[in-house]
Scaffold this motif. Structure first.
Motif, PDB file in Angstrom:
ATOM      1  N   ALA A  62       0.652  -1.115  -0.229  1.00 24.81           N
ATOM      2  CA  ALA A  62       0.407  -0.129  -0.296  1.00 24.81           C
ATOM      3  C   ALA A  62       0.979   0.811  -0.064  1.00 24.81           C
ATOM      4  N   VAL A  63       2.241   1.481   1.070  1.00 27.96           N
ATOM      5  CA  VAL A  63       2.737   2.155   0.569  1.00 27.96           C
ATOM      6  C   VAL A  63       3.467   2.687  -0.351  1.00 27.96           C
ATOM      7  N   VAL A  64       4.011   1.473  -1.090  1.00 23.10           N
ATOM      8  CA  VAL A  64       4.709   1.685  -2.641  1.00 23.10           C
ATOM      9  C   VAL A  64       3.729   1.928  -3.530  1.00 23.10           C
ATOM     10  N   PHE A  65       2.054   1.343  -3.787  1.00 14.37           N
ATOM     11  CA  PHE A  65       1.537   2.226  -4.398  1.00 14.37           C
ATOM     12  C   PHE A  65       1.101   2.903  -4.155  1.00 14.37           C
ATOM     13  N   ALA A  66       0.722   3.992  -3.032  1.00 15.50           N
ATOM     14  CA  ALA A  66       0.594   5.274  -2.636  1.00 15.50           C
ATOM     15  C   ALA A  66       1.596   6.259  -2.806  1.00 15.50           C
ATOM     16  N   ILE A  67       3.262   5.802  -3.192  1.00  8.20           N
ATOM     17  CA  ILE A  67       3.984   6.787  -3.519  1.00  8.20           C
ATOM     18  C   ILE A  67       4.054   6.305  -5.104  1.00  8.20           C
ATOM     19  N   ALA A  68       3.938   5.365  -5.791  1.00 11.93           N
ATOM     20  CA  ALA A  68       3.683   5.418  -7.115  1.00 11.93           C
ATOM     21  C   ALA A  68       2.697   6.278  -7.970  1.00 11.93           C
ATOM     22  N   ARG A  69       1.527   6.171  -7.199  1.00 16.77           N
ATOM     23  CA  ARG A  69       0.470   6.891  -7.717  1.00 16.77           C
ATOM     24  C   ARG A  69       0.143   8.309  -7.500  1.00 16.77           C
ATOM     25  N   GLY A  70       0.964   8.969  -6.013  1.00 13.65           N
ATOM     26  CA  GLY A  70       0.857   9.799  -6.067  1.00 13.65           C
ATOM     27  C   GLY A  70       1.815  11.292  -7.096  1.00 13.65           C
ATOM     28  N   PHE A  71       2.842   9.848  -8.025  1.00 14.42           N
ATOM     29  CA  PHE A  71       3.642  10.778  -9.154  1.00 14.42           C
ATOM     30  C   PHE A  71       3.453  10.081 -10.596  1.00 14.42           C
ATOM     31  N   GLY A  72       1.829   9.342 -10.575  1.00 10.38           N
ATOM     32  CA  GLY A  72       1.152   8.758 -11.505  1.00 10.38           C
ATOM     33  C   GLY A  72       1.675   7.989 -12.525  1.00 10.38           C
ATOM     34  N   PHE A  73       2.725   6.475 -11.170  1.00 11.15           N
ATOM     35  CA  PHE A  73       3.256   5.556 -11.688  1.00 11.15           C
ATOM     36  C   PHE A  73       2.564   4.364 -11.399  1.00 11.15           C
ATOM     37  N   SER A  74       1.700   3.616 -10.794  1.00  5.24           N
ATOM     38  CA  SER A  74       0.890   3.241 -10.827  1.00  5.24           C
ATOM     39  C   SER A  74       0.556   1.881 -11.316  1.00  5.24           C
ATOM     40  N   LYS A  75       0.555   1.972 -12.925  1.00  4.56           N
ATOM     41  CA  LYS A  75       0.195   0.940 -13.745  1.00  4.56           C
ATOM     42  C   LYS A  75       1.967   0.683 -13.706  1.00  4.56           C
ATOM     43  N   TYR A  76       2.747   0.792 -13.786  1.00  6.48           N
ATOM     44  CA  TYR A  76       3.998   0.490 -13.922  1.00  6.48           C
ATOM     45  C   TYR A  76       5.066  -0.140 -13.124  1.00  6.48           C
ATOM     46  N   ILE A  77       4.000  -0.011 -11.498  1.00  2.00           N
ATOM     47  CA  ILE A  77       4.563  -0.518 -10.668  1.00  2.00           C
ATOM     48  C   ILE A  77       3.643  -2.381 -10.217  1.00  2.00           C
ATOM     49  N   GLU A  78       2.164  -1.931 -11.095  1.00  2.96           N
ATOM     50  CA  GLU A  78       1.789  -3.013 -10.784  1.00  2.96           C
ATOM     51  C   GLU A  78       2.002  -3.584 -11.590  1.00  2.96           C
ATOM     52  N   LEU A  79       2.778  -3.774 -12.914  1.00  2.76           N
ATOM     53  CA  LEU A  79       3.599  -4.480 -13.772  1.00  2.76           C
ATOM     54  C   LEU A  79       4.669  -5.258 -13.333  1.00  2.76           C
ATOM     55  N   TRP A  80       5.208  -4.283 -12.332  1.00  2.36           N
ATOM     56  CA  TRP A  80       6.870  -4.741 -11.785  1.00  2.36           C
ATOM     57  C   TRP A  80       6.334  -5.972 -10.634  1.00  2.36           C
ATOM     58  N   PHE A  81       4.909  -5.756  -9.539  1.00  5.47           N
ATOM     59  CA  PHE A  81       4.810  -6.426  -9.131  1.00  5.47           C
ATOM     60  C   PHE A  81       4.686  -7.488  -9.359  1.00  5.47           C
ATOM     61  N   LEU A 141      12.652   5.328  -2.515  1.00  3.00           N
ATOM     62  CA  LEU A 141      13.800   4.393  -3.226  1.00  3.00           C
ATOM     63  C   LEU A 141      12.976   3.561  -4.288  1.00  3.00           C
ATOM     64  N   LEU A 142      12.424   2.380  -3.306  1.00  2.00           N
ATOM     65  CA  LEU A 142      12.049   1.035  -3.756  1.00  2.00           C
ATOM     66  C   LEU A 142      10.888   1.410  -5.130  1.00  2.00           C
ATOM     67  N   PRO A 143      10.059   2.601  -4.451  1.00  2.00           N
ATOM     68  CA  PRO A 143       9.344   2.306  -6.287  1.00  2.00           C
ATOM     69  C   PRO A 143       9.061   2.900  -7.384  1.00  2.00           C
ATOM     70  N   ILE A 144      10.977   3.837  -6.578  1.00  2.00           N
ATOM     71  CA  ILE A 144      11.361   4.280  -8.444  1.00  2.00           C
ATOM     72  C   ILE A 144      12.592   3.451  -8.934  1.00  2.00           C
ATOM     73  N   LEU A 145      12.857   3.087  -8.102  1.00  2.00           N
ATOM     74  CA  LEU A 145      13.953   1.672  -8.734  1.00  2.00           C
ATOM     75  C   LEU A 145      12.699   0.339 -10.096  1.00  2.00           C
ATOM     76  N   ALA A 146      11.773  -0.050  -8.840  1.00  2.00           N
ATOM     77  CA  ALA A 146      11.031  -0.748  -9.970  1.00  2.00           C
ATOM     78  C   ALA A 146      10.107  -0.173 -10.996  1.00  2.00           C
ATOM     79  N   ILE A 147       9.872   1.410 -11.195  1.00  2.00           N
ATOM     80  CA  ILE A 147       9.755   1.967 -12.384  1.00  2.00           C
ATOM     81  C   ILE A 147      10.910   1.898 -13.493  1.00  2.00           C
ATOM     82  N   SER A 166      12.848  -2.375 -19.455  1.00  2.00           N
ATOM     83  CA  SER A 166      12.438  -3.689 -19.923  1.00  2.00           C
ATOM     84  C   SER A 166      11.941  -3.146 -21.327  1.00  2.00           C
ATOM     85  N   ILE A 167      10.789  -2.276 -20.846  1.00  2.00           N
ATOM     86  CA  ILE A 167       9.679  -1.609 -21.990  1.00  2.00           C
ATOM     87  C   ILE A 167      10.375  -1.135 -22.872  1.00  2.00           C
ATOM     88  N   PHE A 168      10.886  -0.393 -22.714  1.00  2.00           N
ATOM     89  CA  PHE A 168      11.755   0.109 -23.635  1.00  2.00           C
ATOM     90  C   PHE A 168      12.694  -0.645 -24.650  1.00  2.00           C
TER      91      PHE A 168
END
Length: 310
Positions: free
Chosen positions: A44-63, A141-147, A153-155
């Protein structure tokens, strides 16, 4: 060559002795229980931080990529996280939910640190302020590294698909991506073994244990993926409930691998201090002229066992 083999044998022997004497398996079980309690708040913490920056889809894909061997658990966890974040957005539950979330996350990280300190025989923990700042930095740092890793990988996959003869290039690129997962996992364990204990750990002592732990974790993933026939039979008996015990078993084995690597790092760094010769044909032990205080409690016990076995 034989000298190096004997040295490796001594390190493995002492590591297994310490691993069993300290009841590290029981500590792995305790961390498994703490992980099950804290996994949803952590996500929840990781997803909340990612959603704050608009990268929730990338976090879900990484997870989902990380939990490739546990797709049912991944769906279940993401559903729990979505419900958790939805209910913590309003009312008094927001404050209670945040307090419980921070408490479970900090307790898990504190339990991990205490377990590593016990392996390293460190009695003093880090100050609360320093621990809180370190844990907060980790979760930032965890969500940033995951993103970043997911984006790379996508690139790379996009570039491969746009190149002519992409089949041959894609095969080579896939091998590079598969190898990169081993490298990233090994680097993660090396950093964990160096920075988690509240003592000075040499980087060189953690390299081999970190690589072994990282490779073992990836092999565990491959073993689970390629044993789907057995898992299918297990699901036929327990239904959807089978995801929970299998996930618990996976977490238990993962913590066992992690803690064995930590114990191997400790033995690797302090091998010269132990100074025990485990060969039965040797008549002289380099620690025979030392006092018990100079040897330390663990080295003294092992030294006595070696003398009794001669």
């Amino acid at each position: 060559m034989m000298k190096h083999l004997r040295h490796i044998y001594r390190i493995l022997y002492l590591t297994i002795r310490f691993f069993t004497a300290k009841r590290v398996m029981a500590q792995a079980s305790a961390l498994t229980y703490s992980t099950l309690l804290a996994i949803v708040p952590i996500l929840a913490v990781v997803f909340a931080i990612a959603r704050g920056f608009g990268f929730s889809k990338y976090i879900e894909l990484w997870f989902r990529d990380t939990m490739e061997s546990q797709p049912q658990v991944a769906d279940l966890m993401i559903g729990f996280v979505d419900g958790y974040l939805e209910h913590t957005q309003s009312g008094i539950f927001l404050g209670i939910g945040l307090i419980f979330m921070l408490y479970t996350v900090l307790m898990l990280m504190n339990n991990v640190e205490e377990t590593f300190n016990q392996i390293w025989q460190v009695s003093n923990s880090r100050p609360i302020i320093r621990s809180f700042t370190n844990y907060l930095a980790f979760f930032l740092l965890l969500p940033i590294l995951a993103i970043v890793s997911t984006g790379i990988s996508i690139f790379m996959k996009t570039i491969v698909e746009s190149l002519p003869g992409s089949m041959a290039v894609g095969t080579a690129m896939q091998q590079v991506l598969d190898l990169s997962t081993y490298i990233l996992m090994s680097l993660l364990f090396i950093a964990l073994y160096v920075y988690m204990p509240n003592t000075k750990v040499r980087f060189s002592s953690a390299i081999i244990p970190g690589i072994l732990a990282g490779v073992s974790m990836q092999l565990l993933q491959l073993f689970y993926i390629h044993s789907q026939i057995w898992v299918t039979g297990y699901n036929a008996i327990y239904g959807s409930f089978a995801a929970l015990p299998l996930f618990m078993l996976w977490v238990q084995i993962s913590w066992t691998i992690c803690l064995f690597g930590a114990q191997l790092t400790y033995t690797n760094q302090n091998m010269n201090r132990f100074g025990i010769n485990l060969e039965p044909e040797t008549d002289w032990h380099p620690m025979i002229d030392m006092t018990d205080d100079e040897r330390g409690p663990e080295a003294t016990a092992l030294y006595s066992d070696c003398l009794d076995s001669l």
